[in-house]
Design an enzyme around this catalytic site. Sequence first.
Site, mmCIF file in Angstrom:
data_model
loop_
_atom_site.group_PDB
_atom_site.id
_atom_site.type_symbol
_atom_site.label_atom_id
_atom_site.label_comp_id
_atom_site.label_asym_id
_atom_site.label_seq_id
_atom_site.Cartn_x
_atom_site.Cartn_y
_atom_site.Cartn_z
ATOM 1 N N HIS A 15 0.848 -1.191 0.000
ATOM 2 C CA HIS A 15 0.000 0.000 0.000
ATOM 3 C C HIS A 15 0.884 1.241 0.000
ATOM 4 C CE1 HIS A 15 -4.157 1.660 0.905
ATOM 5 N NE2 HIS A 15 -3.377 2.735 0.892
ATOM 6 N N GLU A 202 -12.084 2.817 5.851
ATOM 7 C CA GLU A 202 -11.205 3.756 6.543
ATOM 8 C C GLU A 202 -12.019 4.982 6.941
ATOM 9 O OE1 GLU A 202 -6.938 6.085 6.026
ATOM 10 O OE2 GLU A 202 -8.318 5.962 4.345
ATOM 11 N N ASP A 281 1.180 7.130 2.136
ATOM 12 C CA ASP A 281 1.766 8.318 1.505
ATOM 13 C C ASP A 281 2.845 8.896 2.419
ATOM 14 O OD1 ASP A 281 -0.014 8.870 -0.950
ATOM 15 O OD2 ASP A 281 -1.489 8.667 0.658
#
Length: 351
Positions: A15, A202, A281
């Site tokens: 991910h 999420e 990220d």
Amino acid sequence: MAQRDLRLLPKTHLHLHFSGSMRHLTLVELADKHGVRLPDALRTDWPPDLSAADERGWFRFQRLYDIARSVLRTEDDVRRLVREAAEDDKADGSRWLEIQVDPSGYANRFHGITEFTDLVLDAARDAAASTGIDVQVVIAANRTRHPLDARTLARLATQYVGRGVVGFGLSNDERRGTTSEFAPAFRIARNAGLLAVPHGGELCGPATVRTCLDELGAGRIGHGVRSVEDPELLKRVVDAQVALEVCPASNVSLGVYQRPEDVPLRQLYEAGARIALGADDPLLFGSRLAEQYEAARAVHGFTDEELAGLARGSVLASTAPEDVRKRLLAEIDEWLGVGQQVLTPATAPAY
């Protein structure tokens, strides 16, 4: 008691978003090179203070991501990003990277989605050759765009089966768009042999996980942490061994949970869920892959045996071929049985 070095624990990384993988120093250098003005949150006040608990917060997060993406102007910029992502993953113990990208977000500057995908895959091959880790690509659609756009991307992804594209995803704010409307795109991808890896569970609750399973045929769920709120759904996820790509740092940064200890990593693990820790990220959240494992140890009390279990879960959740999986699982056992090095705190490298 000496603790094993988590950067030496073999693992996969499933991910990681494309522009979000960029080093902060690279962002600043490319921005200066191309005359892109960076807000303080991406230059002097990095990493930014984020929250996506409401629509305004998500808009700010997305704006920062879009600014970061805008510094990628040349082929060399793209190749640098992919190479450095692979280098950073290797330093964190990753042996297999599946990096996620939406080609439509870069098409205007790189002559179209096909040309950009060709560039990314070529950069991935070069990065793999130079670093020694496998670099694969997940093509992802944007759930804030029309579902027909997703079908275009799914058809694009099918052209690269066996040539570096291993999955098809769906990202961006779960609260926007209707997840079930992307089912035709995922059917195209699955019929071609690609793994379905949509985001769900999420920002929205467990219902989005159920939709990803029922409508999109998900073989892996991006995040999925809020499955823990629905015991029946969690049992289904566990029984089917649908892996959850859990990204603890981003969950806290985006306001899904208030504190690191609130992330239900322990509950998911003890329920038997297959978990693949991810950094999501790093450019915006300030931490990379090894730090997710360090958080599991320091915040959630995971033992080395349990950390090895998380690494095994990441291997089994990957699209790696059987021979690669066997090799990585053996290396994890070796780390657990032989590794005696004292852990150095997994702080982010000063790029």
